[in-house]
Design a protein around this motif. Structure first.
Motif, short mmCIF file in Angstrom:
data_model
loop_
_atom_site.label_atom_id
_atom_site.label_comp_id
_atom_site.label_asym_id
_atom_site.label_seq_id
_atom_site.Cartn_x
_atom_site.Cartn_y
_atom_site.Cartn_z
N VAL A 607 -13.70 2.31 -13.23
CA VAL A 607 -14.47 3.55 -13.13
C VAL A 607 -13.63 4.58 -12.39
O VAL A 607 -13.15 4.31 -11.28
CB VAL A 607 -15.80 3.34 -12.37
CG1 VAL A 607 -16.62 4.63 -12.37
CG2 VAL A 607 -16.60 2.19 -12.97
N GLY A 608 -13.46 5.75 -12.97
CA GLY A 608 -12.79 6.83 -12.28
C GLY A 608 -13.77 7.57 -11.39
O GLY A 608 -14.70 8.21 -11.87
N LEU A 609 -13.59 7.48 -10.08
CA LEU A 609 -14.51 8.12 -9.14
C LEU A 609 -14.07 9.53 -8.77
O LEU A 609 -14.90 10.39 -8.47
CB LEU A 609 -14.63 7.28 -7.87
CG LEU A 609 -15.18 5.86 -8.05
CD1 LEU A 609 -15.27 5.16 -6.70
CD2 LEU A 609 -16.55 5.88 -8.73
N HIS A 610 -12.77 9.78 -8.78
CA HIS A 610 -12.29 11.12 -8.46
C HIS A 610 -10.86 11.28 -8.97
O HIS A 610 -10.00 10.44 -8.73
CB HIS A 610 -12.31 11.36 -6.95
CG HIS A 610 -11.76 12.70 -6.55
ND1 HIS A 610 -12.44 13.88 -6.78
CD2 HIS A 610 -10.58 13.05 -5.97
CE1 HIS A 610 -11.71 14.90 -6.35
NE2 HIS A 610 -10.57 14.42 -5.85
N GLY A 611 -10.62 12.38 -9.70
CA GLY A 611 -9.28 12.75 -10.09
C GLY A 611 -8.67 11.95 -11.21
O GLY A 611 -7.46 12.00 -11.42
N LEU A 612 -9.47 11.21 -11.96
CA LEU A 612 -8.99 10.45 -13.11
C LEU A 612 -9.80 10.88 -14.33
O LEU A 612 -11.03 10.97 -14.27
CB LEU A 612 -9.11 8.95 -12.85
CG LEU A 612 -8.18 8.46 -11.73
CD1 LEU A 612 -8.73 7.23 -11.05
CD2 LEU A 612 -6.78 8.20 -12.28
N ASP A 613 -9.12 11.14 -15.43
CA ASP A 613 -9.73 11.83 -16.56
C ASP A 613 -10.06 10.95 -17.75
O ASP A 613 -11.00 11.22 -18.49
CB ASP A 613 -8.80 12.95 -17.06
CG ASP A 613 -8.36 13.89 -15.96
OD1 ASP A 613 -7.13 14.00 -15.77
OD2 ASP A 613 -9.23 14.45 -15.27
N VAL A 614 -9.23 9.97 -18.00
CA VAL A 614 -9.32 9.19 -19.24
C VAL A 614 -9.44 7.72 -18.88
O VAL A 614 -8.81 7.24 -17.95
CB VAL A 614 -8.07 9.41 -20.12
CG1 VAL A 614 -8.15 8.58 -21.39
CG2 VAL A 614 -7.91 10.88 -20.45
N ALA A 615 -10.25 7.01 -19.66
CA ALA A 615 -10.39 5.57 -19.48
C ALA A 615 -10.26 4.88 -20.82
O ALA A 615 -10.59 5.45 -21.86
CB ALA A 615 -11.76 5.25 -18.85
N GLY A 616 -9.78 3.67 -20.80
CA GLY A 616 -9.66 2.92 -22.05
C GLY A 616 -9.43 1.45 -21.78
O GLY A 616 -9.27 1.02 -20.64
N VAL A 617 -9.40 0.70 -22.83
CA VAL A 617 -9.11 -0.73 -22.77
C VAL A 617 -7.95 -1.01 -23.71
O VAL A 617 -7.97 -0.61 -24.86
CB VAL A 617 -10.33 -1.58 -23.17
CG1 VAL A 617 -9.96 -3.06 -23.23
CG2 VAL A 617 -11.48 -1.36 -22.19
#
Length: 701
Positions: A607-617
């Motif tokens: 989980v990006g809580l602050h300052g992270l824009d993109v997530a993936g697997v």
């Protein structure tokens, strides 16, 4: 009877003896005509077939010796005669099956120690009955180690101690100076909490238990060692007692040892320190708990394919998997697993065999422990029986080194249920349990050589921190393979400070990136942070739930970013996994990038809580020894200068995630973490800036 005395594993001494006999009978099917070499099938090791055959003999000899000693010399399997014939031929310089000698090859020094140890342990039944000529040849063979100054200054010092101790006991040549020097070197490996470091590098792994704790206890009981060992043994035992308190917490409820460090092909050798505790009469753990831990580890493998259907131990974990071994490993190497069956040297009436099994710590309650020496925090959860280790102190390197990261040592997390990616990309471009900077070609930095800043308990949580001069490396792939990362030409990308706040199944990871003075900063396109690698059913990325805020960062991996919108706690739209998984609460009204890898038995969440824009697997194939496919969630952004980026990662974390808020002045930042159960942890963050970075570079030189 087995259920009464072994309510957790069902294993009694009879099961242990049956496994030992099965292993020995199966190995002997691959013995040479005289029995001097035992070479199981498989590709030759990096040192050649002659060394492979010596390893197979010496390492199974360990197991045979334990079996005979525990039966007071009774030998229904005719092991004594078979190994006596092998010794006679192996030490005969004119035999076509002669052993490689210590002068000819360093590996013979390792195997000589196993031979000497068992000749001492079985002295009245084997050594005393050897022909005088064979005894003389054995002495000549072993005496080649005396005065040898080429021993690596690691756990290898014990191989010379054991050999020379045996030589002294039979009137052969030996050097008191050698033994004193090696004992002093061993002392230099001692660290806080009963731990040993395997040499001058930050090399913390299973060797602490199956070598550096085992050999002192066994040596102290060799013939003639008592006078020299007497003043040392109390401290050896004290350290072992303290180490066992950590070691038993590192065993998963399913018996899995921590999947970390080199030589994992030795598998249930990880049980050796528990038997060393029994041999030493340790009172740190009850006999029933020592056996529970050891039986759990060995049964973990026996139930999953090791030994295989032919009764052999292959290079692998549950099944053959060559990548888990070092370049030099051969088909006889895995039989160092024999150390894990040391308990058979204790007779059936010993308390470790008659006591009722007791539950492991993780079977009793959640566990949290700070292990200072390796720079670890241990967090285990009783609900799933998984033990997790968060790592800010171990990399099999020295502070200030600029090598690549070894996936066996330098990852930010290890567990008893997951394995780091060990394929080519796992070595070259860290993803799982990592914090890296990517360049324009998508190449990732490495953190080996980092400085440990903090390892401490904070109430019912733990706080760890480290700072790395992250660097790209053009690796020298011809360098020796002993578990470390590769050396090579390095280019600094930035100074990266990483903090882990740990509680239960969750880690809040805070990352500060400072480009000051880094010549490679202009090449940085993205910051990428990776989570737990979990065994997965398929290799199709799209089949695994993925959530990302639809604003890609440079260099993002190609994954699905479809969103399913749902109301957050404050009424705003929040992304959640496309499979319908939970969304977490928000504090600032913005959508949070979430990636959830739903594996075959485990779930890994990022989980990006602050300052992270993109997530993936990202899914990798044949990258670990425990599953054909492995899924790894990740988060990414273009890093801000001198800014904190915050993420949360979990292995089986449940439905809601933690939150984090950074406050305070720049020279005294503080993070407040609110956990899913609403408990809070407040911790000071490391100072950052040019002054502190300069200090770290100076201390790392």
């Amino acid at each position: 009877m087995s259920e009464q005395i072994s309510p957790y594993t069902g294993w009694t001494r009879a099961e242990w003896a049956g496994l030992a006999d099965h292993l020995l009978d199966s190995a002997w099917r691959h013995a040479s005509p005289t029995g001097a070499r035992i070479t199981p099938p498989g590709a030759p090791g990096g040192y050649g077939t002659a060394v492979d055959g010596l390893e197979g003999f010496a390492r199974t000899f360990l197991l045979a010796g334990f079996r005979i000693a525990g039966e007071h010399g009774r030998d229904p399997g005719n092991l004594l005669e078979r190994y006596a014939q092998g010794i006679a031929a192996g030490t005969d310089p004119h035999s076509p099956e002669r052993w490689v000698t210590p002068r000819e090859h360093g590996q013979a020094k390792v195997e000589a120690a196993s031979i000497a140890l068992i000749l001492d342990l079985t002295r009245p039944w084997l050594w005393d009955n050897l022909d005088a000529g064979v005894q003389a040849r054995v002495v000549d063979y072993l005496a080649q180690v005396v005065g040898d100054h080429t021993y690596p200054q690691t756990n290898w010092v014990w191989f010379r101690i054991v050999v020379e101790q045996f030589l002294a006991s039979v009137g052969g040549p030996w050097s008191p100076d050698d033994i004193e020097a090696d004992l002093a070197r061993h002392e230099s490996f001692a660290r806080d909490g009963g731990w040993y470091c395997d040499g001058p590098e930050r090399s913390y792994d299973h060797y602490a238990g199956w070598a550096l704790h085992l050999y002192p206890i066994m040596w102290s009981r060799m013939a003639g060692a008592q006078e020299r060992a007497a003043p040392l043994l109390p401290e050896y035992t004290r350290r072992l007692d303290r180490y066992l308190l950590d070691a038993v917490r590192l065993v998963g409820a399913d018996g899995s040892p921590l999947i970390q460090g080199r030589s994992l092909a030795y598998r249930f050798a990880a049980a050796a320190p528990f038997w060393a505790g029994a041999v030493a009469g340790s009172d740190a753990l009850a006999p029933g708990l020592l056996r529970r831990a050891a039986s759990g580890i060995v049964k973990h493998f026996a139930d999953r394919g090791a030994p295989d259907e032919d009764g052999l131990l292959t290079l692998g974990w549950f099944h053959p998997w060559r990548r888990i071994a070092q370049r030099y490993s051969g088909p006889g190497s895995p039989y160092w697993a024999s150390k894990g069956l040391l308990g058979l040297a204790l007779p059936a009436e010993h308390p470790v065999w008659t006591a009722v099994e007791q539950p492991l710590p993780v079977e009793q309650a959640d566990q949290l422990a700070v292990i200072t020496a390796p720079g670890w925090a241990l967090s285990a959860t009783a609900a799933d029986g998984v033990v997790r280790v968060y790592n800010h102190g171990t990399d099999h390197a020295r502070r200030g080194d600029r090598s690549t990261d070894s996936p066996l040592y330098a990852r930010l997390g290890y567990s008893t249920a997951t394995a780091p990616a060990m394929d080519d990309d796992g070595w070259d471009s860290p993803l799982d349990q990592s914090v890296v900077l990517l360049d324009t070609h998508g190449e990732a930095t490495h953190r080996s050589g980092f400085t440990t800043l903090d390892v401490r308990a904070e109430g019912d949580a733990a706080v760890l921190a480290s700072r790395a001069r992250c660097h790209w490396v053009k690796p020298d792939r011809d360098a020796p393979d002993h578990g470390s990362g590769y050396p090579g030409d390095a280019l600094d990308a930035a100074t990266v400070t990483t903090v882990s706040v740990v509680r239960g199944a969750w880690e809040v990871r805070l990352i500060h990136v400072d480009p000051a003075g880094a010549p490679g900063w202009e090449q940085v396109t993205a910051l990428r942070v990776g989570g737990w690698p979990v065994p997965a059913a398929a290799a199709d990325d799209r089949s695994i739930p993925v959530v990302a805020r639809p604003r890609p960062a440079a260099g993002a991996l190609a994954v699905s970013t479809d969103l399913a919108e749902g109301p957050a706690s404050d009424g705003t739209a929040a992304p959640r996994p496309v499979s319908g998984g939970p969304a977490g609460p928000l504090v600032d009204g913005s959508a949070r990038p979430v990636a959830e890898a739903v594996g075959t038995t485990l779930t890994s969440t990022a989980v990006g809580l602050h300052g992270l824009d993109v997530a993936g697997v990202h899914t990798v194939h044949d990258a670990t020894p425990i599953a054909e496919h492995t899924a790894i969630p990740w988060l990414q952004t273009r890093p801000g200068r001198a800014a904190w980026h915050v993420a949360a990662f979990a292995l089986n974390g449940g439905g809601r995630w933690p939150l984090a808020q950074i406050s305070g002045p720049e020279d005294a930042p503080v993070v407040r973490v609110t956990w899913p159960d609403q408990a809070t942890t407040t911790a000071a963050l490391p100072l950052t800036g040019p002054h502190h970075h300069a200090q770290n570079r100076s201390s790392a030189a």
